[in-house]
Design an enzyme around this catalytic site. Sequence first.
Site, PDB file in Angstrom:
ATOM      1  N   ASP A 259      77.424 -24.836 -20.472  1.00 42.68           N
ATOM      2  CA  ASP A 259      78.573 -25.705 -19.700  1.00 42.68           C
ATOM      3  C   ASP A 259      78.360 -27.125 -19.562  1.00 42.68           C
ATOM      4  O   ASP A 259      77.039 -27.380 -19.291  1.00 42.68           O
ATOM      5  CB  ASP A 259      78.907 -25.067 -18.337  1.00 42.68           C
ATOM      6  CG  ASP A 259      79.607 -23.729 -18.625  1.00 42.68           C
ATOM      7  OD1 ASP A 259      80.229 -23.395 -19.678  1.00 42.68           O
ATOM      8  OD2 ASP A 259      79.597 -22.894 -17.406  1.00 42.68           O
TER       9      ASP A 259
ATOM     10  N   ASP B 132      78.071 -28.770 -16.905  1.00 43.97           N
ATOM     11  CA  ASP B 132      77.948 -29.305 -15.607  1.00 43.97           C
ATOM     12  C   ASP B 132      76.448 -29.122 -15.302  1.00 43.97           C
ATOM     13  O   ASP B 132      75.289 -29.071 -16.213  1.00 43.97           O
ATOM     14  CB  ASP B 132      78.627 -28.325 -14.794  1.00 43.97           C
ATOM     15  CG  ASP B 132      78.135 -26.796 -14.863  1.00 43.97           C
ATOM     16  OD1 ASP B 132      77.059 -26.370 -16.002  1.00 43.97           O
ATOM     17  OD2 ASP B 132      78.754 -25.766 -14.394  1.00 43.97           O
TER      18      ASP B 132
ATOM     19  N   GLU C  13      75.631 -19.555 -22.358  1.00 52.90           N
ATOM     20  CA  GLU C  13      75.462 -19.501 -20.938  1.00 52.90           C
ATOM     21  C   GLU C  13      76.546 -18.408 -20.530  1.00 52.90           C
ATOM     22  O   GLU C  13      77.726 -18.623 -20.669  1.00 52.90           O
ATOM     23  CB  GLU C  13      75.610 -20.870 -20.338  1.00 52.90           C
ATOM     24  CG  GLU C  13      75.749 -20.535 -19.156  1.00 52.90           C
ATOM     25  CD  GLU C  13      75.812 -22.323 -18.206  1.00 52.90           C
ATOM     26  OE1 GLU C  13      75.990 -22.986 -19.004  1.00 52.90           O
ATOM     27  OE2 GLU C  13      76.374 -22.093 -16.993  1.00 52.90           O
TER      28      GLU C  13
ATOM     29  N   ASP D 230      74.554 -26.851 -13.856  1.00 56.13           N
ATOM     30  CA  ASP D 230      73.778 -25.590 -14.364  1.00 56.13           C
ATOM     31  C   ASP D 230      73.553 -25.481 -15.879  1.00 56.13           C
ATOM     32  O   ASP D 230      72.481 -25.069 -15.959  1.00 56.13           O
ATOM     33  CB  ASP D 230      74.689 -24.420 -14.008  1.00 56.13           C
ATOM     34  CG  ASP D 230      74.217 -23.949 -12.571  1.00 56.13           C
ATOM     35  OD1 ASP D 230      73.227 -24.044 -11.941  1.00 56.13           O
ATOM     36  OD2 ASP D 230      75.174 -23.369 -11.646  1.00 56.13           O
TER      37      ASP D 230
END
Length: 651
Positions: free
Chosen positions: A507, A509, A434, A511
Amino acid sequence: MIVASYDSKDLIVLEGLDAVRMRPGMYIGTTGPKGLHHLLWEIIDNAIDEVANGYGNKVEVVLHKDGTASVQDNGRGIPVSPHPKLKISGVEVVFTQLHAGGKFSDHNYKYSGGLHGVGASVTNALSRYLEVTVYKDGKKYFARFESVEKNGKIHSGIPVIHLKAIGNTTLKGTYVRFLPDDRVFKDISFDFDTVYERLKETAFLNKGVYIELIDERTNRKETLCYEGGIRDYVTSLTMDRRPLFVPPIYIENEIEDTYVSLAMQYVDNYTESIFSYVNNIPTPEGGTHEVGFKTALTKALNDFAKKHGLVKDKDVPFIGDDFREGLVAVLSIKMKNVQFEGQTKTKLGNVEARSRVETICTQGLNEFFASKKNESVGTIIIEKAKGAARTRAAAKRAKDLTRAKNSIEGSMLIGKLANCTSKNPEINEVFIVEGDSAGGTAKQGRDRYYQAILPLRGKPLNSEKKRIDQVLANEEIRTIIGAIGTGIGEDFKLENLKYNKIIILSDADQDGMHIRCILLTFFFRYMRPLITNGNIYVGMPPLYKVKTKDREWYCYTDEELEAVTANIKNYTLQRYKGLGEMSAEQLWSTTMDPARRSMIRVTVEDAVLADKEISMWMGDDVGPRKDYINKNANFNKLDNFENFEKKKENE
Ligand code: 0RA
C-alpha cells in the site's frame, strides 16, 4: 571570441574520438547521469594520480554556473613537449588519443588508477569544448578543443587552439575545464552530492591529499582532507554503529611494489562489510586481495585465541566467517598490471596479490595482537566470534530443519503462493503482495500464465535487527525464500531463480512503506545478487482516481493529479488508501499489466552508501535515524518521527 580553425591533419588524428561519439555507451556505459559524471571522474582521476604519486597535494573541483566543470591540481603539469612519434604536444596526446592516459602514466607513476578508466580523451570527445591550462617551468600554456560541425557531421574534440605559451607564471599544475555536450547527454547538470560522495571516497583513499569542491551555482564549498586516510574512512563508516573498540586497527606495508593498507573495526551487529580497492578503484566483487586478507585475519585471530587460552573444549570450533561477523574493514592496495575479472570486471584476479596481502596482513595483525595494550581488543573480537560460532551452529540446525520441512511439506510451506502455469523463469513474475485481501484481488486480476502471487499475512521480520537463525525462523521470510528458489547467503544460486521479476506490491501508506523497506533490507542482506542483477522491482499502484461524467484517470503522483485536474470541472476524486480498495480489473489495468503499469527497478549504485543507509534506517540504533529525520524530513508529507518508530516497535 575564439575562431575555430583546424586542418585535415587534425581530423585524421581524431577519428578515434568520433567513434566515442558514435557509441558513447561503449566508453562510459550510459548517456544518463552516471555517464555524464564519468566525464568528470576521468579528469579528476588524472589529477588525483598526479598528487597521490607525491607531485603536489591539492585538487580543486569547481561546478560552474555556465554548466562547465573544472579540475585544477598543483602537480607537475601535463607534458607540453611534442610526442616523438605523433609530433603533437603531450597535452594533445592526453586529450585526443584514446587510452593515452594509461600509456602515459605507466612510465611516470608507480601505480595508476587511470589504467582502469577510459582516459581524458573520452571526456574531450563528449564535450562541446574543453580547455587546458598548464603551468610548468615558469610558463603558462593553453589549448582548446571543440566538437565542431562540418558537412552535417559532428567531429569530436578538435584542437582549435593548439597548445601555446601564453605567458609566464610561478605556479605549477594543470587546469582542465569542459562543457559536456548536450547533444550527447539529455541532462548536463552535475549533481553536487554525487560529486561530493566520490571526492570523499577519493580523499579517504589518498591520505593527506587536500580536495576542494566548489559549487558556484549554489555557493556551496566543501573541503576534504583526511590525515588518517582509510582509518578515518572506517571511523566514519562505524560512527553510527557502536564500534566495539577505538581506534580502528591499522596496517600498512609494501612488498615488491605492492602497497597494502588495511583499517578495520568491529561493530555490534552481525553483518560483514569489507570495502576493497585496487589503485583507488572499488572492487565490490572482491578477489585475490580480499582472500589474502581473510586468510590472514583467520590465522592471526586463531593464534591469538590459542595463545591466551580463550577457547575451551566445549566451544564450537571457529571457522573464518566467525571472525568477520560485525567486521567493518577497508582494504586498499596499489599495484602494477592489474587484472580485473568477474561479471562486472570489479574483481581482482592477480594471483601474486593474494600472498603479498596475506603476508603483510598476517605480520601486521600478529604484531598488533602481540602488544600487551591490545590484548583487550583481541579478547573482545574473540568473544564476538564465539557468539557468531554459536549462532552458526544454531542457524545450521534451523536451516536443516527448514530444508527438511521444505522437502517433506514443500508444497504446504509455499501453500500461500498462487503460482503461475508457465515454467519459464525468463518471463515469470511474482508479486509479493501486502495482505490477504489484496492478495486475493491480485490473484483474480493477474495473467495466471506468467504471474504468480505471494500474499504476505503479517509483517515480515526486520532482518537488520535479527540474527540469521531468527530470520530463518520467520514464516513469511521462509515462504519468500521457498518461492524465489535461489536459496540465501552463500548458498545463493542465481540459476535457480524461478521468477525474472520479483515485484513488491504494498500500500501507498506508512505500513506499506515499512513492509517495502523490510523486504528490500532482507534482499540486500541475504539475496543481494537479485538486486545487482536487477530482478527486484517495486510496483506502483495509483494514488488517485479522477472521474468525470464520461472519463476516468488514474494518477500515480501528486504532480500527475494536479496536471489532470487543472483543466477539468465537476469531477470526483477517490484516494486509494490500499490495494484492497481496487477491483481485480482495476488492479490489473493500473498496476499489473506490463503494457500500462509503472514500476521502480531497485538498483545499488553505491554499496558503501547503501550499507550505511540500511543500517541507519533499519538497525536498532535510534539516534542517527532521529537526527537524519529531524534534519531532512518534510513533516507535511511524513508522519513525525515518533510515529515512524512506533510502527517499527510492532515488528
Ligand atoms: C605524465 C608526466 C608528467 C605529468 C603528467 C603525466 C601529468 C598528467 C596530468 C593530468 C592531470 N594533471 C596532470 N599532471 C601531470 C610529468 C612529465 C614532466 O615532468 O615533464
